[in-house]
Design a protein around this motif. Structure first.
Motif, PDB file in Angstrom:
ATOM      1  N   SER A 272       0.806  -1.225   0.000  1.00 46.85           N
ATOM      2  CA  SER A 272       0.000   0.000   0.000  1.00 46.85           C
ATOM      3  C   SER A 272       0.839   1.275   0.000  1.00 46.85           C
ATOM      4  O   SER A 272       0.334   2.345   0.321  1.00 46.85           O
ATOM      5  CB  SER A 272      -0.962   0.031   1.202  1.00 46.85           C
ATOM      6  N   LYS A 273       2.118   1.186  -0.370  1.00 45.72           N
ATOM      7  CA  LYS A 273       2.985   2.364  -0.359  1.00 45.72           C
ATOM      8  C   LYS A 273       3.554   2.716  -1.733  1.00 45.72           C
ATOM      9  O   LYS A 273       4.135   3.785  -1.900  1.00 45.72           O
ATOM     10  CB  LYS A 273       4.144   2.160   0.616  1.00 45.72           C
ATOM     11  N   CYS A 274       3.428   1.820  -2.715  1.00 45.84           N
ATOM     12  CA  CYS A 274       4.084   2.040  -4.006  1.00 45.84           C
ATOM     13  C   CYS A 274       3.247   2.901  -4.944  1.00 45.84           C
ATOM     14  O   CYS A 274       2.021   2.855  -4.933  1.00 45.84           O
ATOM     15  CB  CYS A 274       4.355   0.711  -4.696  1.00 45.84           C
ATOM     16  N   ASP A 275       3.949   3.654  -5.769  1.00 44.51           N
ATOM     17  CA  ASP A 275       3.290   4.372  -6.855  1.00 44.51           C
ATOM     18  C   ASP A 275       3.295   3.542  -8.136  1.00 44.51           C
ATOM     19  O   ASP A 275       2.351   3.602  -8.916  1.00 44.51           O
ATOM     20  CB  ASP A 275       4.005   5.712  -7.091  1.00 44.51           C
ATOM     21  N   PHE A 276       4.359   2.777  -8.342  1.00 42.82           N
ATOM     22  CA  PHE A 276       4.451   1.918  -9.517  1.00 42.82           C
ATOM     23  C   PHE A 276       5.140   0.608  -9.136  1.00 42.82           C
ATOM     24  O   PHE A 276       6.135   0.611  -8.421  1.00 42.82           O
ATOM     25  CB  PHE A 276       5.261   2.590 -10.627  1.00 42.82           C
ATOM     26  N   VAL A 277       4.586  -0.497  -9.644  1.00 41.04           N
ATOM     27  CA  VAL A 277       5.200  -1.816  -9.477  1.00 41.04           C
ATOM     28  C   VAL A 277       5.338  -2.427 -10.859  1.00 41.04           C
ATOM     29  O   VAL A 277       4.394  -2.401 -11.646  1.00 41.04           O
ATOM     30  CB  VAL A 277       4.335  -2.740  -8.591  1.00 41.04           C
TER      31      VAL A 277
END
Length: 342
Positions: A272-277
């Motif tokens: 729940s912390k990433c902008d892009f994976v």
């Protein structure tokens, strides 16, 4: 240097280095890390020389003249402050009677001592190379055409060598374990436009996704890469994780690579912390242990879907959700709600 000239130089350097290997007893796997280490050392020397001129020009005159440049000055300029015995010119000019293998090992140790993020990463097994072979390798990367390289050209050369080693199967059962073709990585990066925030690759191999993201940020947003993005990689294989850290160092990208298995861990605590994976994950991996407590409670798996029934890791990497955007052979996620999931 234009694109065609760079391609020609890449080929010349590879052909020279590979011809040396062919005439030795080394396999491509044994040869790979020492060669990549020399490329990093040559790149560090070039950046050092370039930064040194710029730094000295900006240091003001004091009552006792100009102060000496510091490691902080070089870091701010995106370069390493190399110890004297770690400088490429020192190694290239070492007398024939000196132990060249130990000199290169010591050069790597001194850099690691100065830069803790590189501790345990640089190759220090140059005694496994014949001394004449090592000296000739050092000469290959000490040509005037290489000494004068600036900017991202060294990054391209490093990636070119990674690609060639992957094609030879060096260090992996399949080349794809540590190297995804640049064309595929570029497609993924251009598709999701990862130009800000936290970028995560849970199967990062040698870090190609991060490198292409760096290029994208520079080319499209014109921002300073390390101000625009923070990169986090997870990689199961020890050697691949070292390659990724070296790759980031070559490209001047700050990031954190952790050796771990993404099926059973979230070592960066990024749910729940990433902008892009984005990832080119290991497909068709069977026998994933879904009975482990971590898997049963993995926050990265959607509660309305849960643990897949199929005995195949593919469905742990890809689950149906509006924020998922599967692409070709890779998995990319562009999330407007900043979820981090496989």
């Amino acid at each position: 240097m234009n694109n065609e000239q760079i391609k020609q130089l890449e080929k010349e350097l590879w052909d020279s280095a590979d011809n040396l290997r062919v005439n030795s007893k080394l396999t491509a796997a044994e040869y790979k890390d020492p060669v990549l280490g020399l490329i990093l050392l040559r790149y560090a020397q070039n950046r050092y020389e370039e930064a040194k001129i710029a730094i000295e020009a900006t240091i003001p005159e004091g009552p006792r003249g100009k102060r000496a440049a510091t490691q902080a000055d070089f870091l701010a300029a995106g370069a390493m402050m190399l110890p004297d015995k770690s400088q490429y010119e020192y190694l290239a000019n070492l007398p024939e009677g000196e132990d060249i293998s130990e000199a290169v090992n010591e050069a790597m140790r001194l850099i690691e001592a100065s830069y803790p993020d590189l501790a345990g990463i640089l190759p220090k097994n140059y005694q496994e190379l014949d001394a004449d072979l090592l000296r000739e390798l050092i000469r290959v990367f000490n040509k005037d055409s290489v000494k004068n390289l600036k900017g991202d050209v060294f990054g391209r050369i490093y990636e070119y060598f990674l690609m060639k080693f992957s094609m030879s199967g060096a260090g992996a059962q399949e080349g794809g374990e540590f190297f995804t073709p640049p064309s595929l990585v570029q497609l993924i990066v251009n598709f999701i436009e990862p130009d800000h925030g936290i970028i995560h690759d849970p199967a990062c191999g040698s870090g190609g996704m991060f490198v292409q993201t760096g290029y994208f940020v520079r080319d499209h947003s014109k921002r300073v890469v390390n101000e625009a993005i923070k990169v986090y990689g997870t990689e199961q294989k020890s050697n691949n994780a070292r390659l990724a850290k070296m790759n980031l160092a070559i490209h001047g990208i700050e990031g954190k690579i952790i050796e771990s298995n993404s099926f059973y861990s979230d070592p960066h605590n990024l749910a729940s912390k990433c902008d892009f994976v984005m990832a080119n994950p290991p497909f068709n991996v069977n026998k994933v242990d879904k009975n482990r407590d971590f898997v049963k409670t993995d926050k990265r798996l959607f509660s309305d879907v849960g643990i897949p029934r199929a005995d195949n890791g593919n469905y742990l990497w890809i689950q149906p959700h509006p924020c998922f955007m599967p692409v070709i052979a890779g998995l990319t996620v562009r999330s407007s709600v900043t979820h981090a999931h496989k």
